[in-house]
Design an enzyme around this catalytic site. Structure first.
Site, short mmCIF file in Angstrom:
data_model
loop_
_atom_site.label_atom_id
_atom_site.label_comp_id
_atom_site.label_asym_id
_atom_site.label_seq_id
_atom_site.Cartn_x
_atom_site.Cartn_y
_atom_site.Cartn_z
CD GLN A 1 -6.07 -3.20 2.93
OE1 GLN A 1 -6.00 -3.67 1.79
NE2 GLN A 1 -5.12 -3.43 3.83
CG HIS B 1 6.76 -2.53 2.35
ND1 HIS B 1 6.71 -1.41 3.14
CD2 HIS B 1 5.52 -3.06 2.36
CE1 HIS B 1 5.48 -1.28 3.62
NE2 HIS B 1 4.75 -2.26 3.17
CD GLN C 1 -2.24 -8.71 4.58
OE1 GLN C 1 -3.01 -7.78 4.62
NE2 GLN C 1 -0.97 -8.56 4.26
NE ARG D 1 -2.19 1.77 10.20
CZ ARG D 1 -2.63 0.76 9.45
NH1 ARG D 1 -1.95 -0.39 9.41
NH2 ARG D 1 -3.73 0.88 8.75
CG MET E 1 -1.91 -1.17 1.18
SD MET E 1 -3.39 -0.88 2.15
CE MET E 1 -2.69 -0.70 3.77
CE LYS F 1 4.15 -4.89 10.57
NZ LYS F 1 2.89 -4.31 11.08
CB VAL G 1 12.20 -6.45 8.40
CG1 VAL G 1 13.43 -5.56 8.47
CG2 VAL G 1 12.36 -7.47 7.28
CG LEU H 1 7.24 0.79 -0.68
CD1 LEU H 1 7.97 0.22 -1.89
CD2 LEU H 1 6.10 -0.13 -0.25
CG HIS H 2 8.59 -0.42 6.24
ND1 HIS H 2 8.85 -1.78 6.32
CD2 HIS H 2 7.24 -0.29 6.44
CE1 HIS H 2 7.73 -2.43 6.58
NE2 HIS H 2 6.73 -1.56 6.65
O1 PAF Z 1 -0.35 -5.82 3.72
C1 PAF Z 1 -0.71 -4.85 3.01
O2 PAF Z 1 0.01 -3.88 2.81
C2 PAF Z 1 -2.10 -4.88 2.39
O3 PAF Z 1 -3.03 -5.46 3.23
C3 PAF Z 1 -2.12 -5.54 1.01
C4 PAF Z 1 -1.77 -7.02 1.09
C5 PAF Z 1 -1.14 -4.85 0.07
C6 PAF Z 1 -3.52 -5.44 0.39
O4 PAF Z 1 -3.90 -4.11 0.23
#
Ligand code: PAF
Length: 287
Positions: A61, A37, A153, A187, A30, A149, A176, A33-34
């Site tokens: 979401q 990711h 999910q 966040r 989303m 983490k 990480v 990025l860190h």
């Molecule tokens: O983990 C995330 O950043 C989000 O839930 C994802 C998997 C990219 C779906 O929007």
């Protein structure tokens, strides 16, 4: 590295790669990025020939009142990091591209979504499952990479692709952490200096709990009470959402801790709700 804003561009780039016999790896994100990711992109780079990253802040979401409008975004820096990590294509759709018109379909996984984060975010995983299904259908990768983490999910998506026969291998990747143990999260940057200092106690509490389980296999309720006391003492800004000890496959609460368990927690600080977890195997191993 190329960027694509339409579904047709992604499909064209991926089918060109496939025509050359290349395997395709995918990292959905989303944005914001860190290093966590980037470790996923690097894992995809090692495992696959053609690496696709998506950057899409998925509105479905987030429930009304959650942090969609303040979720950190940093597209320029994200693209530079993807490039440096070896991505071949970054898909950056807008909301209209992903959700044109009134879609009538939602992908919903039962049971696994009722616990942990699903208790305080009851619509969250429908949004995640729907967008991940769409992204997997658009990119059609061989492998997709998800961090541990977001353990719930990861478990839900692994089950979803199995149940729906989506032809992709879900690859779990390690958490990480910052040098002081705080799990990396987009966040984290919204924490005040004080909350940031307190947030380290999440990992510290999990580590102590893991050691206690390994030494004494105490009942789950005792371990949960100890974690709660530790966090209340060391993170007074934090409001505990949940602390659970669960079976890592079913995500059901366990009473005893003799077999492999997962300790999972969520704590709301002003500005950021943080989650973390730790697997405690019968045999010690790193996450
Ligand atoms: O983990 C995330 O950043 C989000 O839930 C994802 C998997 C990219 C779906 O929007």
């Amino acid at each position: 590295m190329k960027t694509a804003r339409t579904i047709a561009e992604v499909r064209h780039a991926v089918s060109t790669a496939r025509a050359q016999g290349l395997s395709v790896g995918f990292v959905p994100t989303m944005g914001g990025l860190h290093a966590g990711h980037i470790s996923l992109v690097e894992a995809a780079r090692r495992a696959c020939d053609f690496v696709v990253v998506s950057i899409f802040l998925n509105p479905t979401q987030f429930a009304p009142g959650e942090d969609l409008s303040t979720y950190p975004q940093s597209l320029e820096a994200d693209l530079a990091s993807c490039d440096a990590a070896g991505a071949d294509l970054v898909f950056i759709p807008d909301v209209e591209t992903m959700y044109p018109g009134n879609a009538l379909t939602t992908v919903s996984v039962s049971q696994l979504t009722d616990t942990l984060c699903g208790q305080s975010r009851p619509t969250h995983f429908d949004g995640v499952c729907t967008v991940v299904t769409k992204l997997l259908n658009i990119v059609a990768p061989d492998k997709a990479f998800f961090g541990r983490k977001d353990f719930q999910q990861l478990t839900i998506i692994t089950r979803m692709v199995a149940d729906l026969d989506i032809p992709v291998q879900i690859v779990p990747c390690p958490i990480v952490r910052e040098s002081d143990g705080l799990a990396m999260s987009t966040r984290n940057q919204r924490l005040s200096a004080e909350s940031r200092a307190q947030a380290v106690s999440l990992h510290a509490a999990l580590t102590e709990a893991r050691d206690q389980i390994r030494q004494s296999h105490s009942p789950a309720t005792e371990i949960i009470d100890a974690i709660e006391a530790y966090i209340r003492l060391n993170a007074p800004d934090g409001e505990i959402d949940y602390i659970q000890i669960i079976d890592p496959e079913t995500l059901c609460d366990v009473e005893t801790t003799d077999n492999g368990v997962l300790i999972a927690l969520a704590v709301k600080f002003p500005g950021a709700r943080l989650i973390d977890n730790m697997l405690v195997d019968s045999e010690p191993r790193s996450q």
